[in-house]
Design a protein around this motif. Structure first.
Motif, PDB file in Angstrom:
ATOM      1  N   ASN A 186       0.822  -1.210   0.000  1.00 15.84           N
ATOM      2  CA  ASN A 186       0.000   0.000   0.000  1.00 15.84           C
ATOM      3  C   ASN A 186       0.861   1.267   0.000  1.00 15.84           C
ATOM      4  O   ASN A 186       0.489   2.275  -0.607  1.00 15.84           O
ATOM      5  CB  ASN A 186      -0.932  -0.001   1.211  1.00 15.84           C
ATOM      6  N   SER A 232      -7.150   2.076  -1.883  1.00 15.88           N
ATOM      7  CA  SER A 232      -7.233   3.455  -1.401  1.00 15.88           C
ATOM      8  C   SER A 232      -6.401   4.391  -2.268  1.00 15.88           C
ATOM      9  O   SER A 232      -6.812   5.523  -2.537  1.00 15.88           O
ATOM     10  CB  SER A 232      -6.767   3.522   0.059  1.00 15.88           C
ATOM     11  N   SER A 294     -11.327  -7.637   5.794  1.00 19.28           N
ATOM     12  CA  SER A 294     -10.781  -6.284   5.749  1.00 19.28           C
ATOM     13  C   SER A 294     -11.847  -5.241   6.043  1.00 19.28           C
ATOM     14  O   SER A 294     -11.607  -4.275   6.779  1.00 19.28           O
ATOM     15  CB  SER A 294     -10.156  -6.020   4.372  1.00 19.28           C
ATOM     16  N   ARG A 298     -11.573  -2.883   9.402  1.00 20.09           N
ATOM     17  CA  ARG A 298     -11.407  -1.438   9.219  1.00 20.09           C
ATOM     18  C   ARG A 298     -12.576  -0.665   9.813  1.00 20.09           C
ATOM     19  O   ARG A 298     -12.397   0.432  10.356  1.00 20.09           O
ATOM     20  CB  ARG A 298     -11.247  -1.111   7.735  1.00 20.09           C
ATOM     21  N   LEU A 301     -11.859  -0.464  13.475  1.00 19.00           N
ATOM     22  CA  LEU A 301     -10.789   0.491  13.755  1.00 19.00           C
ATOM     23  C   LEU A 301     -11.286   1.929  13.636  1.00 19.00           C
ATOM     24  O   LEU A 301     -10.890   2.803  14.416  1.00 19.00           O
ATOM     25  CB  LEU A 301      -9.613   0.245  12.802  1.00 19.00           C
ATOM     26  N   ILE A 302     -12.139   2.182  12.661  1.00 21.81           N
ATOM     27  CA  ILE A 302     -12.732   3.519  12.527  1.00 21.81           C
ATOM     28  C   ILE A 302     -13.618   3.827  13.728  1.00 21.81           C
ATOM     29  O   ILE A 302     -13.606   4.952  14.260  1.00 21.81           O
ATOM     30  CB  ILE A 302     -13.526   3.606  11.210  1.00 21.81           C
ATOM     31  N   THR A 335     -11.067  -6.096  16.804  1.00 26.26           N
ATOM     32  CA  THR A 335     -10.131  -5.673  15.763  1.00 26.26           C
ATOM     33  C   THR A 335      -9.286  -6.819  15.224  1.00 26.26           C
ATOM     34  O   THR A 335      -8.481  -6.610  14.319  1.00 26.26           O
ATOM     35  CB  THR A 335      -9.208  -4.574  16.302  1.00 26.26           C
ATOM     36  N   LYS A 338      -5.479  -6.310  14.952  1.00 26.17           N
ATOM     37  CA  LYS A 338      -5.021  -5.037  14.393  1.00 26.17           C
ATOM     38  C   LYS A 338      -5.057  -3.969  15.493  1.00 26.17           C
ATOM     39  O   LYS A 338      -6.064  -3.827  16.196  1.00 26.17           O
ATOM     40  CB  LYS A 338      -5.896  -4.599  13.227  1.00 26.17           C
ATOM     41  N   HIS A 342      -5.173   2.691  10.760  1.00 22.95           N
ATOM     42  CA  HIS A 342      -5.423   2.468   9.335  1.00 22.95           C
ATOM     43  C   HIS A 342      -6.140   3.640   8.667  1.00 22.95           C
ATOM     44  O   HIS A 342      -6.725   3.490   7.611  1.00 22.95           O
ATOM     45  CB  HIS A 342      -6.232   1.179   9.104  1.00 22.95           C
ATOM     46  N   PHE A 343      -6.113   4.809   9.293  1.00 23.19           N
ATOM     47  CA  PHE A 343      -6.747   6.006   8.731  1.00 23.19           C
ATOM     48  C   PHE A 343      -6.071   7.213   9.374  1.00 23.19           C
ATOM     49  O   PHE A 343      -6.262   7.488  10.561  1.00 23.19           O
ATOM     50  CB  PHE A 343      -8.245   5.992   9.007  1.00 23.19           C
ATOM     51  N   LEU A 396      -5.501   6.440   4.155  1.00 18.33           N
ATOM     52  CA  LEU A 396      -6.087   5.114   4.428  1.00 18.33           C
ATOM     53  C   LEU A 396      -5.160   3.972   4.020  1.00 18.33           C
ATOM     54  O   LEU A 396      -5.450   2.816   4.300  1.00 18.33           O
ATOM     55  CB  LEU A 396      -7.410   4.962   3.662  1.00 18.33           C
ATOM     56  N   SER A 399      -1.306   1.020   7.842  1.00 23.81           N
ATOM     57  CA  SER A 399      -1.780   0.881   9.215  1.00 23.81           C
ATOM     58  C   SER A 399      -1.443   2.112  10.048  1.00 23.81           C
ATOM     59  O   SER A 399      -2.277   2.630  10.779  1.00 23.81           O
ATOM     60  CB  SER A 399      -1.170  -0.369   9.849  1.00 23.81           C
TER      61      SER A 399
END
Length: 437
Positions: A186, A232, A294, A298, A301-302, A335, A338, A342-343, A396, A399
């Motif tokens: 990424n 992304s 994924s 994510r 995590l958000i 999570t 994780k 990631h953002f 995004l 990580s």
């Protein structure tokens, strides 16, 4: 008198040559030195820790050297003052978090933020040396230098030892996405996504052979971006292109056609979209465990980032606090191992609070307004606006956002582009474009 030679009239003074903004008491060698240092930044970011030892590697050394040059021979600009003010605010909030005993006490992250802001300040101070041209040249070299390694990775599904912490070892034909010297595909996708419009647009200001090399590198970067499968990064590139298209009459019709096509595709796959929305809402609102996919991870995590921002709105949880609190557990979301945001936007808001986030957003809006009002360099200014709009989407990609050299390089490029486009700095390297891009 007959036969005499007429008296000569007054001579016209020749127009004075325009002063070279890169010359002065520092001599003519300084522009080359600044250009080489700036142009080496994309290559150094690509090589990452491979070009150094431990926390000391080439990208950081180059940024520090540029800061020193900016102090010695740079020129003050209001943008540099604004960046310095943001740095004082951001680092002050982070330091206060540490002093007050916040959950996050990662000085290395704060040092990375300081280095990125210092790089922005330096290129603004050194704006008369045309850092955008040198960044484009360096990006061209980085793309072409990475091509053989990326091709080898994709064809053999083998990688360097730093790739995903060795997760690819023992899994043949599984991990094909290239990352070259970077640790994650990424991050490599971000470099390639930025390279496509940057090299395509800046090639117009180069000589013939450099122009074609940049165009070829832009095409290569587009192919490599597809090979990385970086969604992304692709979305960020699409957003920048949409901003550029929206600025022209013909482009708006293209944009309308694309929107119609997207609506048609969404209509056909409506059930799958509804299921995805249902899963995201379930994770964020109801804390449901939708597995290690994924999308669900994510979303969790958000949700954590939003919850931490709401709980600590002013100063945040401190540098590195997001990871520390997720590791500690008890936040209510699954999570699946994780621990990073990631953002980048939520990483900043949750760890440094809404004061810093608002100041950073205000800086981006101020920069966009300055670029639009300048009305310089044809349509290229809309690519700059598109790049500013794409930066949150690019955050995004990985990580962690703040500690990456690729992130700091994006900040440096943004400062250089805005300053060059908004103030229309004269440059001895710049050539008039053949047509607006």
């Amino acid at each position: 008198m007959k036969g005499s030679t007429p008296a000569p009239g007054p001579r016209r003074a020749l127009p004075a040559a325009a002063p070279d903004p890169t010359r002065g008491r520092w001599g003519s060698g300084l522009p080359r030195l600044v250009g080489v240092l700036v142009g080496a930044l994309p290559v150094a970011a690509l090589l990452g820790p491979w070009a150094g030892h431990g926390p000391v590697f080439a990208f950081r050394v180059l940024l520090i050297a540029l800061v020193v040059l900016a102090v010695i021979c740079g020129r003050r600009h209001r943008a540099s003052l604004v960046i310095a003010g943001l740095a004082v605010l951001w680092l002050g909030v982070g330091g206060l978090d540490v002093v007050l005993g916040a959950a996050g006490r990662r000085w290395s992250e704060l040092a990375a933020v300081a280095l990125g802001l210092a790089g922005m300040w330096a290129v603004v101070r050194l704006r008369r040396f045309d850092p955008v041209t040198w960044l484009a040249r360096g990006w061209t070299l980085a793309v072409l230098l990475s091509l053989p390694v990326a091709a080898w990775e994709y064809l053999t599904s083998r990688h360097l030892t730093t790739y995903l912490n060795g997760a690819w070892i023992g899994r043949p034909n599984v991990y094909r996405a290239p990352a070259t010297w970077l640790t994650n595909p990424n991050l490599y996708a971000v470099l390639m996504a930025v390279a496509v419009p940057l090299l395509a647009v800046r090639s117009q200001w180069e000589g013939r052979w450099r122009r074609w090399i940049m165009i070829v590198a832009a095409a290569v970067a587009c192919v490599l971006l597809v090979l990385t499968s970086g969604r992304s990064a692709m979305a960020a590139l699409a957003l920048a292109a949409a901003v550029r298209l929206a600025a022209t009459g013909r482009g708006r019709w293209v944009l309308v056609a694309v929107a119609v096509a997207v609506v048609g595709i969404v209509t056909v796959h409506r059930s799958g979209l509804e299921m995805a929305v249902h899963r995201v809402v379930g994770v964020i609102v109801h804390h449901s465990n939708e597995g290690p996919s994924s999308l669900s991870v994510r979303a969790a995590l958000i949700a954590v980032g939003l919850a931490l921002t709401a709980s600590y709105p002013l100063l945040g949880v401190g540098p590195g606090g997001y990871e520390a609190l997720v590791r500690a557990g008890g936040l209510g979301w699954h999570t699946h191992g994780k621990v990073n945001p990631h953002f980048g936007v939520l990483e900043i808001s949750s760890q440094y609070g809404l004061i810093v986030t608002t100041a950073l957003a205000g800086l981006m809006v101020w920069a966009a307004v300055a670029v639009i009002r300048a009305r310089g360099e044809g349509g290229s200014r809309w690519w700059v606006i598109g790049y500013l709009c794409a930066l949150p989407v690019l955050s995004l990609a990985n990580s962690t956002y703040l500690v990456q050299s690729v992130t700091q390089l994006q900040w440096v490029l943004a400062a250089a582009l805005v300053c060059a486009t908004a103030t229309r700095v004269p440059s001895r390297y710049r050539r008039p474009p053949r047509r607006a891009c």
